[in-house]
Design a protein around this motif. Structure first.
Motif, PDB file in Angstrom:
ATOM      1  N   GLY A 149      31.441 175.437  55.218  1.00 46.72           N
ATOM      2  CA  GLY A 149      32.372 175.067  56.281  1.00 46.72           C
ATOM      3  C   GLY A 149      31.700 174.504  57.521  1.00 46.72           C
ATOM      4  O   GLY A 149      32.372 173.958  58.409  1.00 46.72           O
ATOM      5  N   CYS A 150      30.370 174.644  57.600  1.00 45.41           N
ATOM      6  CA  CYS A 150      29.607 174.027  58.703  1.00 45.41           C
ATOM      7  C   CYS A 150      29.097 172.642  58.291  1.00 45.41           C
ATOM      8  O   CYS A 150      28.250 172.074  58.992  1.00 45.41           O
ATOM      9  CB  CYS A 150      28.441 174.918  59.101  1.00 45.41           C
ATOM     10  N   ASP A 200      35.699 179.712  53.432  1.00 40.31           N
ATOM     11  CA  ASP A 200      36.224 181.050  53.197  1.00 40.31           C
ATOM     12  C   ASP A 200      37.621 181.217  53.773  1.00 40.31           C
ATOM     13  O   ASP A 200      38.237 182.267  53.627  1.00 40.31           O
ATOM     14  CB  ASP A 200      35.287 182.100  53.814  1.00 40.31           C
ATOM     15  N   CYS A 201      38.107 180.180  54.458  1.00 35.93           N
ATOM     16  CA  CYS A 201      39.437 180.251  55.054  1.00 35.93           C
ATOM     17  C   CYS A 201      40.193 178.969  54.729  1.00 35.93           C
ATOM     18  O   CYS A 201      39.706 177.869  54.981  1.00 35.93           O
ATOM     19  CB  CYS A 201      39.319 180.432  56.573  1.00 35.93           C
ATOM     20  N   PHE A 202      41.378 179.136  54.142  1.00 32.05           N
ATOM     21  CA  PHE A 202      42.195 177.996  53.716  1.00 32.05           C
ATOM     22  C   PHE A 202      42.790 177.266  54.916  1.00 32.05           C
ATOM     23  O   PHE A 202      43.006 176.063  54.859  1.00 32.05           O
ATOM     24  CB  PHE A 202      43.322 178.537  52.831  1.00 32.05           C
ATOM     25  N   TYR A 203      43.061 177.988  56.000  1.00 28.89           N
ATOM     26  CA  TYR A 203      43.748 177.377  57.148  1.00 28.89           C
ATOM     27  C   TYR A 203      42.748 176.890  58.194  1.00 28.89           C
ATOM     28  O   TYR A 203      42.344 175.721  58.181  1.00 28.89           O
ATOM     29  CB  TYR A 203      44.798 178.356  57.707  1.00 28.89           C
ATOM     30  N   GLU A 204      42.302 177.751  59.101  1.00 30.76           N
ATOM     31  CA  GLU A 204      41.384 177.302  60.150  1.00 30.76           C
ATOM     32  C   GLU A 204      40.073 176.752  59.571  1.00 30.76           C
ATOM     33  O   GLU A 204      39.515 175.787  60.098  1.00 30.76           O
ATOM     34  CB  GLU A 204      41.082 178.458  61.102  1.00 30.76           C
ATOM     35  N   GLY A 205      39.584 177.363  58.497  1.00 29.21           N
ATOM     36  CA  GLY A 205      38.306 176.937  57.907  1.00 29.21           C
ATOM     37  C   GLY A 205      38.345 175.533  57.348  1.00 29.21           C
ATOM     38  O   GLY A 205      37.323 174.857  57.265  1.00 29.21           O
ATOM     39  N   GLY A 207      40.416 173.202  58.624  1.00 29.16           N
ATOM     40  CA  GLY A 207      40.959 172.318  59.665  1.00 29.16           C
ATOM     41  C   GLY A 207      42.455 172.072  59.559  1.00 29.16           C
ATOM     42  O   GLY A 207      42.950 171.057  60.027  1.00 29.16           O
TER      43      GLY A 207
ATOM     44  N   SER B 101      38.226 186.101  51.690  1.00 28.41           N
ATOM     45  CA  SER B 101      38.678 184.732  51.410  1.00 28.41           C
ATOM     46  C   SER B 101      40.109 184.745  50.891  1.00 28.41           C
ATOM     47  O   SER B 101      40.974 184.037  51.395  1.00 28.41           O
ATOM     48  CB  SER B 101      37.731 184.041  50.425  1.00 28.41           C
ATOM     49  N   SER B 104      42.610 186.382  53.614  1.00 32.31           N
ATOM     50  CA  SER B 104      42.947 185.564  54.791  1.00 32.31           C
ATOM     51  C   SER B 104      44.060 184.566  54.468  1.00 32.31           C
ATOM     52  O   SER B 104      44.895 184.269  55.313  1.00 32.31           O
ATOM     53  CB  SER B 104      41.707 184.850  55.338  1.00 32.31           C
ATOM     54  N   PRO B 158      33.234 179.492  60.048  1.00 30.65           N
ATOM     55  CA  PRO B 158      33.235 178.139  60.598  1.00 30.65           C
ATOM     56  C   PRO B 158      34.652 177.589  60.787  1.00 30.65           C
ATOM     57  O   PRO B 158      35.501 177.713  59.911  1.00 30.65           O
ATOM     58  CB  PRO B 158      32.514 177.309  59.516  1.00 30.65           C
ATOM     59  N   LEU B 160      36.203 173.840  62.046  1.00 26.99           N
ATOM     60  CA  LEU B 160      35.831 172.450  62.341  1.00 26.99           C
ATOM     61  C   LEU B 160      34.310 172.268  62.376  1.00 26.99           C
ATOM     62  O   LEU B 160      33.769 171.544  63.218  1.00 26.99           O
ATOM     63  CB  LEU B 160      36.447 171.982  63.656  1.00 26.99           C
ATOM     64  N   GLY B 161      33.617 172.969  61.473  1.00 21.77           N
ATOM     65  CA  GLY B 161      32.176 172.783  61.334  1.00 21.77           C
ATOM     66  C   GLY B 161      31.323 173.620  62.263  1.00 21.77           C
ATOM     67  O   GLY B 161      30.098 173.589  62.164  1.00 21.77           O
TER      68      GLY B 161
END
Lengths: 297, 297
Positions: A149-150, A200-205, A207, B101, B104, B158, B160-161
């Motif tokens: 995600g980074c 690891d996150c469908f929403y915030e991760g 975007g 994961s 969330s 993360p 937005l990266g």
């Protein structure tokens, strides 16, 4: 032919091993084990998110593997209550849930199962759905490099309190093998190789701006997705970094085949109909069926 | 009384929202929605790993809530194929799978569901199993602060990266509320409040030496577990950091109640019998039942 040796010297000293989440007990000390008799012929392990899809895959693969059986597939690990495991000849179809946390648990246990059963040259495959980045919904993507995600091409996670970074890419011969048999002119869909972002996150991760929490703008989101696109990323899911790095560390080959349900450059919500979704989900089945036929030739 | 407002201004501009993994369509623009009629009375959302356990919890809670019903609980989200959702009066019992994961994903969608249904003062609870650190198997642990696999009291992931770090602790009044009604002299087990470590990996992430991959020694592992113990950590699971930080960010109250199946200071494998395991799993049910009774008084 090579046996899976894995990368854990402690396993050699254990007299028994309880694969807790599969609810399988292994008596390591015996030479000819039940495990070897039950699972020793496994050559391919197919994994995917839901139990239903894995059961459908098991049924789909029967005629391809020349297995005449119309009975309901039996979940061999139902008593474990977490992961469904179906055996179709030399193929195991296993559900892994949503994301790396749940997948890594069953992947560790499957890798140990394969070792205890003395399986040879096993290939692990994941089939799944994903969000596309600049590709049409319905496109099938075979992952080359996996980004976290980074937007880093590694799988990073803490071991004994320290962040460890491991390479995250799939073996080129598996990628090309899948592409080689998967790409046929008669198909009504496209199959491409590309990089994949796993979060690891469908929403915030990923975007999305439609989660329960969102503290960035549509414009910020589009810049992030564009940055991913610039790295050759054409799809986003939640497993590819962990999957590629752990199989690599355990010295087994793996491949990841996902179908895009939407193009994230056009929105966040899945808007296809249930019929379209079901048709799209069949596409990785078709590709996996061809690749398994090729592998077992 | 306060409504869940969440922390995403974009939701106010959406005319409809598809909670994809629950397979629930919400027409946000209508005033009196179906969603409000179906879910508006919800006061507590109980979550836990497996579908089977959540169904058992739904049945367990019926007499406590004064609901005379002997029918099989209906999974309201079966068509979504990923998470099971049972409604028992003002309580929803929802499976979340293994780890952050998968949890969330459904937590974002449940938080949105609660908002759309205009529920008031909803409390989210997680019940689960865990590894204990220096406590007897069977001990029930109510989490105060949640630590990640780097032994930091934050949830880091993360967006937005960029790595974002969010506070990870549960509301003191929920912790004390659970302890206040949960601790009864007649009980044959102990319930304590303590800190919890949550990891994304059950094997390497929790310092186990029995995974498919392990590149450290038993001695390294014990030093790590001792360091965790020094921070007041008494149990390890895979959800508490994400769960505490996301509910906090969405401004809803939450609590985490887990029973230890083993003491990690004595080993890595789960060695209790299936009967013991089943008895241990009932303990969080008992505590949750008492706490819900107290909440709804």
């Amino acid at each position: 032919m090579s046996l899976s040796r894995l990368n854990n010297p402690h396993l050699d000293t254990m007299s028994s091993d309880f694969l807790y989440h599969l609810n399988i007990n292994v008596a390591c000390s015996q030479n000819a084990t039940d495990i070897e008799q039950q699972f020793g012929d496994i050559r391919v392990i197919c994994t995917g998110g839901t139990q239903k899809r894995m059961k459908e895959l098991a049924i789909y693969l029967r005629p391809i593997l020349g297995i005449a059986d119309n009975s309901e597939p039996v979940d061999l690990c139902e008593s474990g209550q977490r992961y469904a495991v179906y055996k179709v000849g030399p193929v195991l179809c296993v559900s892994h849930g949503v994301g790396s946390s749940t997948f890594s648990v069953v992947l560790h246990e499957l890798l140990k199962l394969v070792r205890y059963a003395k399986c040879e040259d096993v290939v692990f495959l994941r089939i799944g759905t994903c969000g596309g980045v600049g590709v049409e919904p319905g496109t099938v993507i075979v992952t080359e490099k996996a980004y976290n995600g980074c937007l880093e091409n590694v799988h990073e996670f803490p071991i004994l309190g320290r962040r460890v970074r491991r390479p995250a890419f799939f073996a080129q011969d598996v990628v090309e093998g899948i592409l080689g048999v998967g790409n046929q002119p008669k198909d009504s869909f496209e199959i491409i190789k590309a990089n994949t972002m796993a979060t690891d996150c469908f929403y915030e991760g990923q975007g999305r701006i439609d989660g329960a929490v969102c503290e960035y703008s549509e414009d910020d989101k589009m810049k992030f997705l564009q940055k991913a696109h610039d790295l050759g990323i054409r799809n986003i899911e939640m497993e590819a970094t962990m999957f590629s790095s752990l199989t690599r560390k355990a010295d087994v080959k793996a491949g990841c085949i996902c179908v895009a349900l939407l193009n994230r450059l056009n929105g966040d919500q899945v808007t296809i109909t249930m019929e379209q979704k079901h048709e799209f989900e069949q596409r990785p089945f078709i590709i996996v069926g061809r690749y398994i036929t090729h592998l077992l030739k």
